[in-house]
Design a protein around this motif. Structure first.
Motif, PDB file in Angstrom:
ATOM      1  N   UNK A 198      39.439  32.485  37.351  1.00 51.13           N
ATOM      2  CA  UNK A 198      38.301  33.399  37.404  1.00 51.13           C
ATOM      3  C   UNK A 198      38.743  34.816  37.759  1.00 51.13           C
ATOM      4  N   UNK A 199      39.780  34.938  38.545  1.00 52.95           N
ATOM      5  CA  UNK A 199      40.310  36.260  38.885  1.00 52.95           C
ATOM      6  C   UNK A 199      40.872  36.941  37.638  1.00 52.95           C
ATOM      7  N   UNK A 200      41.579  36.188  36.807  1.00 49.87           N
ATOM      8  CA  UNK A 200      42.106  36.734  35.551  1.00 49.87           C
ATOM      9  C   UNK A 200      40.938  37.166  34.657  1.00 49.87           C
ATOM     10  N   UNK A 201      39.930  36.322  34.554  1.00 52.83           N
ATOM     11  CA  UNK A 201      38.750  36.641  33.749  1.00 52.83           C
ATOM     12  C   UNK A 201      38.046  37.884  34.276  1.00 52.83           C
ATOM     13  N   UNK A 202      37.909  37.976  35.592  1.00 52.05           N
ATOM     14  CA  UNK A 202      37.236  39.123  36.216  1.00 52.05           C
ATOM     15  C   UNK A 202      37.946  40.428  35.879  1.00 52.05           C
ATOM     16  N   UNK A 203      39.260  40.403  35.816  1.00 52.28           N
ATOM     17  CA  UNK A 203      40.025  41.608  35.492  1.00 52.28           C
ATOM     18  C   UNK A 203      40.029  41.911  33.995  1.00 52.28           C
ATOM     19  N   UNK A 227      31.923  37.253  45.063  1.00 51.02           N
ATOM     20  CA  UNK A 227      31.705  36.528  46.315  1.00 51.02           C
ATOM     21  C   UNK A 227      33.013  35.903  46.782  1.00 51.02           C
ATOM     22  N   UNK A 228      32.980  35.363  47.954  1.00 50.85           N
ATOM     23  CA  UNK A 228      34.143  34.670  48.506  1.00 50.85           C
ATOM     24  C   UNK A 228      33.741  33.259  48.876  1.00 50.85           C
ATOM     25  N   UNK A 229      34.697  32.367  48.807  1.00 50.29           N
ATOM     26  CA  UNK A 229      34.409  30.964  49.085  1.00 50.29           C
ATOM     27  C   UNK A 229      34.086  30.763  50.559  1.00 50.29           C
TER      28      UNK A 229
END
Length: 72
Positions: free
Chosen positions: A40-45, A65-67
Motif C-alpha cells: 500500500x505504501x508503494x501504491x500511495x507513492x 492512517x496508522x495501524x
C-alpha cells in the motif's frame, strides 16, 4: 475538514484489503494482513504520478492512517 465517520458502507474486498465508503465522500482501503502495508505504501507513492500522466481518473490518496495496536 472533519474525518470523523458519520456512516460507513462496505464497498468490496479482495485477498489483501477491504474497502469502505465513509460519509459518501471517502473510500477507505484497509489491509487485512501486515505485509500488505508495504504494498500500500508503494501504491500511495505511485498513484499521484500516474494521475498526472494518464487520461483517466486515478484516485490520489489524501489521508494516511496508522495501524492500531490490535492489528493482526
Amino acid at each position: 475538514m472533519t474525518t470523523a465517520p458519520a456512516r460507513a458502507r462496505f464497498l468490496d474486498d479482495g485477498w489483501d484489503t477491504e474497502s469502505w465508503v465513509v460519509n459518501d465522500a471517502w473510500v477507505v482501503k484497509l489491509p487485512k494482513h501486515a505485509p500488505v502495508e508495504e504494498h500500500q505504501e508503494v501504491e500511495r507513492k505511485a498513484l499521484p504520478h500516474l494521475a498526472s500522466r494518464l487520461p483517466l481518473p486515478i484516485p490520489v490518496p489524501s489521508l494516511l492512517g496508522e495501524r492500531g495496536t490490535d492489528f493482526p
